[in-house]
Scaffold this motif. Structure first.
Motif, PDB file in Angstrom:
ATOM      1  N   GLN A  23       0.826  -1.206   0.000  1.00  0.00           N
ATOM      2  CA  GLN A  23       0.000   0.000   0.000  1.00  0.00           C
ATOM      3  C   GLN A  23       0.865   1.262   0.000  1.00  0.00           C
ATOM      4  N   SER A 106      -8.153  -5.949   5.225  1.00  0.00           N
ATOM      5  CA  SER A 106      -8.690  -4.706   4.658  1.00  0.00           C
ATOM      6  C   SER A 106      -9.068  -3.728   5.763  1.00  0.00           C
ATOM      7  N   GLU A 107      -9.559  -4.245   6.891  1.00  0.00           N
ATOM      8  CA  GLU A 107      -9.900  -3.368   8.010  1.00  0.00           C
ATOM      9  C   GLU A 107      -8.640  -2.803   8.652  1.00  0.00           C
ATOM     10  N   ILE A 109      -5.817  -2.152   7.150  1.00  0.00           N
ATOM     11  CA  ILE A 109      -5.352  -1.101   6.243  1.00  0.00           C
ATOM     12  C   ILE A 109      -6.150   0.180   6.460  1.00  0.00           C
TER      13      ILE A 109
END
Length: 217
Positions: A23, A106-107, A109
Motif C-alpha cells: 500500500q 482490509s480493516e 489497512i
C-alpha cells in the motif's frame, strides 16, 4: 506513511508488513517490546501497529512510552482478547484504536490509514498540485485526464512531495517517509525513483530539483 509493526508472531508480523508495503507505506518490523521502545525513540512513525502481549516489554508499557515521547505517533493496538474491558483498558493507557485478532486485513489497512491522517496536519483527501491529482485511498494518480500507473515507492514519493505543498523536501525526508530503516542512507535510490517518477509524469516537468536541498512540486 511510516509504520512500525510490533508483533512477536513472526509470520503474522512479516505478513502484515508485506501487505502494508504493497500500500506504498514504509514499514519497519520488530518482534518484542524492548526493541519497539528503542525504535520509537530513534524514528518518527506515523502509526505503530502494536500487539499487546509482547515478550521483554509488555505492549501496554510500549504504548505508555510512545505517549510519553510527545510525538504525533498514533497507536493501533492488536490483541487476541476481544472483550470490551480489554478494549477500554487499551484505550485508557493511550492507544488510539483497537483491533481484536483475528482481523480482516482490509480493516487493518483502513484503520492504519485513518490513524495516519490523524498523525499529520489535515489535508484534503485528494491531493492536487500542478495538474497532478493523487487519491491516497484509491491509490490513483492522474495528470489531467490521463491516469498514471506508479510503483509503490514512486507513489509514496509523489505523495510526500504533494503533501509538502510547494516546500522543498530533502532526500533524507523522502528516505524517512517512503523507505524503511534497512535502506542505506548513502544509496541513490531517491534520485533513481524521482527520475522514473518524472518520466512517468511526462512533460512539462513538475518536479523541480533544488541543488543541495531536495525536490519540490
Amino acid at each position: 506513511m511510516r509504520v512500525l509493526v510490533v508483533e512477536d508472531e513472526r509470520l503474522l508480523a512479516d505478513a502484515v508488513a508485506t501487505g502494508l508495503r504493497r500500500q506504498a507505506m514504509a514499514v519497519d518490523v520488530v518482534y518484542d517490546g524492548a526493541a519497539a521502545a528503542e525504535r520509537v525513540e530513534l524514528n518518527d512513525y506515523d502509526v505503530v501497529v502494536l500487539d499487546r502481549d509482547l515478550p521483554l516489554l509488555h505492549g501496554d508499557d510500549v504504548c505508555r512510552h510512545v505517549v510519553s515521547l510527545g510525538k504525533p505517533t498514533r497507536v493501533l493496538m492488536l490483541t487476541a482478547a476481544g472483550d470490551v474491558s480489554d478494549r477500554v483498558e487499551g484505550l485508557e493507557i493511550g492507544a488510539d484504536d483497537y483491533l481484536p485478532k483475528p482481523f480482516a486485513f482490509s480493516e487493518l489497512i483502513a484503520r492504519v490509514r485513518a490513524l495516519g491522517r490523524r498523525a499529520t496536519p489535515p489535508l484534503p483527501p485528494v491531493l492536487e498540485r500542478a495538474g497532478i491529482r493523487l487519491d491516497p485511498n484509491r491509490r490513483e494518480v492522474f495528470r489531467g485526464d490521463r491516469q498514471i500507473h506508479l510503483a509503490p515507492k514512486e507513489f509514496a514519493v509523489l505523495e510526500v512531495l504533494l503533501r509538502g505543498e510547494g516546500a522543498v523536501v530533502s532526500a533524507e525526508q523522502l528516505l524517512e517517509k517512503a523507505w524503511d530503516e534497512n535502506t542505506d542512507p548513502f544509496t541513490n535510490v531517491v534520485r533513481v525513483t524521482v527520475m522514473t517518477l518524472r518520466r512517468k509524469l511526462g512533460d512539462p516537468p513538475v518536479i523541480t530539483t533544488v541543488p543541495g536541498a531536495g525536490y519540490r512540486i
